[in-house]
Each structure stands twice: as C-alpha cells, then as structure tokens.
Scaffold this motif. Structure first.
Motif, mmCIF file in Angstrom:
data_model
loop_
_atom_site.group_PDB
_atom_site.id
_atom_site.type_symbol
_atom_site.label_atom_id
_atom_site.label_comp_id
_atom_site.label_asym_id
_atom_site.label_seq_id
_atom_site.Cartn_x
_atom_site.Cartn_y
_atom_site.Cartn_z
ATOM 1 N N LEU A 148 -10.334 -2.032 2.836
ATOM 2 C CA LEU A 148 -9.687 -1.344 3.466
ATOM 3 C C LEU A 148 -9.391 0.177 3.215
ATOM 4 O O LEU A 148 -9.457 0.175 1.944
ATOM 5 N N PRO A 149 -9.465 1.074 3.709
ATOM 6 C CA PRO A 149 -8.798 2.045 3.689
ATOM 7 C C PRO A 149 -7.414 2.425 3.221
ATOM 8 O O PRO A 149 -6.488 1.243 3.517
ATOM 9 N N PRO A 150 -6.654 3.504 2.902
ATOM 10 C CA PRO A 150 -5.863 3.113 2.307
ATOM 11 C C PRO A 150 -4.676 2.628 2.861
ATOM 12 O O PRO A 150 -3.307 2.659 2.929
ATOM 13 N N PHE A 151 -5.241 3.889 4.365
ATOM 14 C CA PHE A 151 -3.542 3.477 5.568
ATOM 15 C C PHE A 151 -4.650 2.380 7.146
ATOM 16 O O PHE A 151 -5.548 4.038 7.507
ATOM 17 N N VAL A 152 -4.343 1.982 6.979
ATOM 18 C CA VAL A 152 -4.750 0.919 8.372
ATOM 19 C C VAL A 152 -3.375 1.314 9.639
ATOM 20 O O VAL A 152 -1.653 1.343 9.221
ATOM 21 N N LEU A 153 -3.483 2.535 10.889
ATOM 22 C CA LEU A 153 -2.992 1.859 11.918
ATOM 23 C C LEU A 153 -2.409 1.007 12.516
ATOM 24 O O LEU A 153 -3.566 0.714 13.404
ATOM 25 N N LEU A 154 -1.859 0.003 12.885
ATOM 26 C CA LEU A 154 -1.160 -0.938 13.893
ATOM 27 C C LEU A 154 -0.479 -0.108 14.901
ATOM 28 O O LEU A 154 0.296 -0.141 15.258
ATOM 29 N N VAL A 155 -1.077 -1.062 16.201
ATOM 30 C CA VAL A 155 -0.843 -0.886 17.717
ATOM 31 C C VAL A 155 -0.946 -1.820 18.341
ATOM 32 O O VAL A 155 -1.849 -2.325 18.850
ATOM 33 N N ARG A 187 -3.129 -1.401 -0.258
ATOM 34 C CA ARG A 187 -3.393 -0.340 -2.147
ATOM 35 C C ARG A 187 -2.590 0.226 -2.550
ATOM 36 O O ARG A 187 -1.921 0.129 -3.591
ATOM 37 N N GLU A 188 -1.243 0.938 -1.603
ATOM 38 C CA GLU A 188 -0.108 1.918 -1.139
ATOM 39 C C GLU A 188 0.501 1.544 -1.665
ATOM 40 O O GLU A 188 1.104 0.312 -0.815
ATOM 41 N N ARG A 189 1.630 1.366 -2.434
ATOM 42 C CA ARG A 189 2.805 0.240 -2.311
ATOM 43 C C ARG A 189 3.984 1.565 -1.608
ATOM 44 O O ARG A 189 3.778 2.796 -1.629
ATOM 45 N N SER A 190 5.451 0.534 -1.294
ATOM 46 C CA SER A 190 6.530 1.146 -0.434
ATOM 47 C C SER A 190 7.702 -0.178 -0.549
ATOM 48 O O SER A 190 7.509 -0.808 -0.784
ATOM 49 N N ARG A 191 8.363 -0.098 -0.129
ATOM 50 C CA ARG A 191 10.023 -0.298 -0.222
ATOM 51 C C ARG A 191 9.385 -1.833 0.307
ATOM 52 O O ARG A 191 10.887 -2.608 0.455
#
Length: 326
Positions: A148-155, A187-191
C-alpha cells in the motif's frame, strides 16, 4: 496493524425532528419513536419542504432535490480527516470508499470523491452496507505494508434519506444522513492503531435488509434487531477476552439495541460513545463519525471496541488502541 492518522465527519444542516415526523401524519409521535429506537433527531440532504409535500414518493425527484450528493459529503468529511492527519490531498496514495446506497452504479464512488478532492490516485469501493467501515479496516489490516502507499483515505458517504419512504413510519423514524472519513497507514506510525479485527457474514439471510434497485430501504425489523444485539454482544465479548476494553462504539442503528449489548457485556454508560439519538442511523458512517466526534477525547491507554453490523448479513469488530507517542 493499521495506524489511524485522522478522522472526519459531516452531517448536513437540515434537521428531521420527531415533531416534524409527527406532523407528517404517518401514525407516529415522539413517545412512540423514543420508546422504540431512542432517536430525537436526524439530519438530511433533502429540503424539509420536499419531504413534507411529497413524502419522497418519487426517488428520482429526491436525487434532484438533494442539496448534496455522496461525493460532496464524502469530501467534506475527508478534508476534516486530512487536516487532523496534518497532510494534504496530494499526500494520499489511494482512496477506498463504500456506502449502503451509492449514487452511481459506475464508476466506483471512491473515484467521485477523489475527483472532488482533485487527486488522481488508484480508487475502488469495498461495500458491506452498514459494516463497511469495519470491512475497510479488516481488509487493509490483512495487507502487507509494502503493498500500500504511505497514506490511504477511507470514505463512507451515506445519504440514505433519499431512499426512505416517508409514508412508512417504521422506516422514516430511523434514518439520517452523514458521512465519515479516515486517513490510515500500514507504514507511518501514529498514536491510534487498529490491532485485531474479525469479519463474518450470514448470506443465507441477505434478504432481511435490502434496497432494491430504484426501490426503498426495507428490512425485517424484528429479525435484524435481534441479529444486531447478538452479534454486537458477541463482538464485544470477543474483544474483552483479548484486551482491557474501556470504550465501546457500535453501529448507531438503535439506542436500545446498543444499551442492551452494553448491559450484557458490562460496558458502563460513561464508556459507551454514541450519537444515534441526535443523528439517527447513518449507515456505515455511524461508528466512524462517533469516533471522529471523540477525536480530542482519545487518551493513551484507551482500548476502544468498534463493533459494526450490516446488511448481508455482515458483522465486523476491531480494537482501536490509543498509544502515548510524542
């Protein structure tokens, strides 16, 4: 694991109150509505005068009268999610959408939302009616990070009132319009991170909830409510057996159904996040919209059980953990 970077929601401005429904003279009143579904108000993309004068007896007219379409309301929610994630539309590498009643058969609704955001990226839909948000999380959580790309948008755009027969009190009292969106990453961590998820379905009972092409929403209400209570209860218990659950968000179909599931699993009222009483059943946008409304309430150590059910019949549960990441 799937990291959550931002959530967004949108509810249209027009309010369908219980008094408004009572004035439609369809055999309902506020006491009857609150006793059965616990809903005080709902939002709609339809002008109230249109509903009042037509009871929405011509669905083609409803789509023409609507003040917003799915692409617009989906993009409104998406922009909030992007702002909270601290990124721009250009940072999104893929858009996945899904709803209970898409505006078009073709193309995928993800394409129309991406078009509103003016981005050209891979787009496709994953639909499982009211459980769609959970299905999005479940499917992406099974994928390898490098896929997957770094950021995916779910709508999740839902404007179901256009599919409601306002001469039918059993349906008219339930539905409201709302949209939700989430920015996620493998891939990109978050809280916030989705840990485990599980989905299942009972397709031999698919006819219990449906919207025929060019038809109105219909369901076997008694059977569906029983199904929702059982599967929500089972889902909460499954997550409680693995994690110290201290928050719960369910599918916002019926406040009584949600409270019954809470009583059976020991979820207290202060642990139960909900908005069905103010916005009605907003389909697959309901649970993520509740999460979005509590975005600033997330606290390190929270273990949020997200349990959704929908047509198909389908059910999905996932655990959202809030970590202390600087």
């Amino acid at each position: 694991m799937l990291y959550l970077h931002g959530l967004g929601h949108f509810h249209p401005e027009n309010v369908i109150s219980n008094q408004f429904l009572e004035e439609l003279d369809i055999g309902t009143n506020e006491e009857w509505i609150i006793e059965r579904v616990g809903i005080l108000s709902r939002r709609t993309v339809l002008p109230l005068d249109y509903i009042r004068s037509t009871r929405n007896q011509d669905q083609r007219a409803a789509f023409e009268a609507a003040e917003y379409n799915n692409a617009q309301t989906g993009s409104f929610a998406a922009r909030m999610a992007l702002e909270r994630a601290g990124i721009s539309p250009e940072d999104i590498g893929m858009v996945i959408s899904g709803s209970s009643a898409q505006d078009m058969l073709t193309p995928a609704e993800a394409s129309t939302v991406a078009g509103e955001l003016n981005i050209d990226v891979p787009c496709f839909d994953i639909n499982s009616a009211c459980s769609t948000f959970g299905m999005h999380i479940n499917v992406l959580g099974m994928m390898k990070p490098e896929a997957l790309p770094p950021f995916v948008l779910l709508v999740n755009p839902e404007n179901m009132t256009r599919n409601v027969n306002y001469a039918d009190r059993s349906v008219a009292v339930l539905w409201g319009d709302g949209s939700a969106a989430a920015v996620v990453s493998t891939r990109e961590r978050s809280r916030a991170v989705f840990l485990s998820s599980h989905c299942d379905s009972k397709p031999t009972a698919w006819e219990k909830v449906m919207i025929p092409r060019m038809g109105y929403f219909q369901q076997d209400g008694h059977a569906v409510q029983g199904f929702a209570i059982r599967k929500t209860t089972e889902s909460i218990r499954a997550l409680q057996s693995l994690y110290p659950v201290n928050r719960f968000v369910g599918h916002q179909a019926n406040l009584g159904m949600l409270r019954t599931a809470c009583e059976r699993t020991g979820i207290t009222e202060d642990q139960h996040w909900h908005n069905v009483e103010l916005f009605g059943n907003t389909g697959c946008s309901s649970a993520p919209a509740v999460l979005s409304q509590h975005w600033d309430d997330f606290t390190p150590g929270d273990h949020i059980a997200v349990c959704v059910v929908g047509g198909g019949l389908t059910w999905v549960h996932t655990l959202l953990k809030i970590e202390d990441i600087k």
